[in-house]
Design an enzyme around this catalytic site. Sequence first.
Site, short mmCIF file in Angstrom:
data_model
loop_
_atom_site.label_atom_id
_atom_site.label_comp_id
_atom_site.label_asym_id
_atom_site.label_seq_id
_atom_site.Cartn_x
_atom_site.Cartn_y
_atom_site.Cartn_z
N ASN A 1 0.88 -1.17 0.00
CA ASN A 1 0.00 0.00 0.00
C ASN A 1 0.92 1.22 0.00
O ASN A 1 1.48 1.58 1.03
CB ASN A 1 -0.88 -0.02 1.26
CG ASN A 1 -1.68 1.26 1.42
OD1 ASN A 1 -1.77 2.06 0.48
ND2 ASN A 1 -2.23 1.47 2.60
N LYS B 1 0.17 4.26 -0.39
CA LYS B 1 -0.43 5.50 0.13
C LYS B 1 -0.14 6.65 -0.85
O LYS B 1 -0.16 6.42 -2.05
CB LYS B 1 0.10 5.78 1.54
CG LYS B 1 -0.04 4.53 2.42
CD LYS B 1 0.13 4.79 3.87
CE LYS B 1 -0.06 3.47 4.62
NZ LYS B 1 -0.10 3.63 6.06
N HIS C 1 -9.50 1.45 4.21
CA HIS C 1 -8.27 1.64 4.99
C HIS C 1 -8.54 2.62 6.14
O HIS C 1 -9.32 3.56 5.99
CB HIS C 1 -7.16 2.17 4.09
CG HIS C 1 -5.83 2.16 4.77
ND1 HIS C 1 -5.43 3.18 5.61
CD2 HIS C 1 -4.84 1.24 4.77
CE1 HIS C 1 -4.24 2.87 6.09
NE2 HIS C 1 -3.86 1.70 5.60
N GLU D 1 -6.94 5.03 7.23
CA GLU D 1 -6.70 6.45 6.91
C GLU D 1 -7.89 7.04 6.16
O GLU D 1 -8.21 8.21 6.31
CB GLU D 1 -5.39 6.59 6.11
CG GLU D 1 -4.19 6.40 7.02
CD GLU D 1 -2.96 5.80 6.37
OE1 GLU D 1 -2.87 5.80 5.13
OE2 GLU D 1 -2.09 5.30 7.13
N GLU E 1 -5.78 -4.55 10.36
CA GLU E 1 -4.75 -3.54 10.60
C GLU E 1 -5.08 -2.77 11.88
O GLU E 1 -5.88 -1.83 11.84
CB GLU E 1 -4.67 -2.57 9.43
CG GLU E 1 -4.28 -3.22 8.12
CD GLU E 1 -3.64 -2.22 7.16
OE1 GLU E 1 -2.54 -2.52 6.67
OE2 GLU E 1 -4.22 -1.15 6.94
N GLY F 1 2.28 2.58 10.65
CA GLY F 1 3.26 3.66 10.50
C GLY F 1 3.93 4.07 11.80
O GLY F 1 4.62 5.07 11.86
N SER G 1 3.10 -1.82 10.35
CA SER G 1 4.54 -1.89 10.60
C SER G 1 5.15 -3.26 10.29
O SER G 1 6.06 -3.71 10.99
CB SER G 1 4.87 -1.46 12.04
OG SER G 1 4.48 -0.12 12.25
P1 PGA Z 1 2.66 0.53 7.59
O1 PGA Z 1 1.23 0.74 6.91
O2 PGA Z 1 3.21 -0.74 7.06
O3 PGA Z 1 3.46 1.74 7.16
O4 PGA Z 1 2.44 0.49 9.06
C1 PGA Z 1 0.35 -0.34 6.71
C2 PGA Z 1 -0.93 0.15 6.07
O5 PGA Z 1 -1.38 1.25 6.41
O6 PGA Z 1 -1.53 -0.55 5.23
#
Ligand code: PGA
Length: 247
Positions: free
Chosen positions: A10, A12, A96, A98, A168, A174, A211
């Site tokens: 992903n 982003k 997601h 976000e 998630e 992140g 992460s």
């Molecule tokens: P990350 O993000 O691996 O940077 O923690 C995962 C995601 O948001 O799908």
Amino acid sequence: MMRTPLMAANWKMFKTPAETKTFFENFLPLVKDAKGCEIAVCAPFVDLPAAIEAAAGSNVTIGGQNLYWAKEGAFTGEISGPMLKALGCTCVIVGHSERRQYFGETDETVLKRTKAAIEAGLKVIVCVGEMLNEREAGETEAVLKKQFEGGIAGLTPEEFAQIVIAYEPVWAIGTGKTATPEMAADAHRVIRTLAAAQFGGVEVRILYGGSVKPDNVSALMAQDEIDGALVGGASLDPASFAKIVNF
Ligand code: PGA
């Protein structure tokens, strides 16, 4: 029956089309021998043509990170499922955290987007997961149940067969804080139980996201419950995402 692992990137809101091209030049040779594992890269809309061109004929599939549920219409700034499909995408991420946090996504709109994507012939990675305060309050299971019931349970069994669920935990995205493999597996079991109650024998793959890095992927993947990963930060670098794919 063994579920085939899926490693999905992903990206982003990162990378230009030129950076996308460079990524694939470096990434594809590193994963060309990855057998028994599906690989997907979910890129920003503007990078999709470059990604699809670069990945053509390889073992990597390309997807979007969101879509709108109408096929077309006066919806300024939106992209539809048929548009993604026509471009050559095979999958799309929906719901997601976000999108839920910053762009008003709800369980109800997750369901609408998921149905629209399936109708367009796309596989859907549907994201669920609890916030830190919800975990600390012991509400993880209740949150997953609510997200499942509002966002996934409205699918037909045939539609459900076209989705992958990504668990998630929002506090792990992140932040460098990964759920322990046991914590992730516990949450996956909750989701799998809900899925079995609703859809009976329809198998579903459940990815872990939050992460995921080259150095923790093996421990996560050692859990029978974990069928792959949705990778944000560590998917931007070809060598690091390749290490995750080749866990
Ligand atoms: P990350 O993000 O691996 O940077 O923690 C995962 C995601 O948001 O799908």
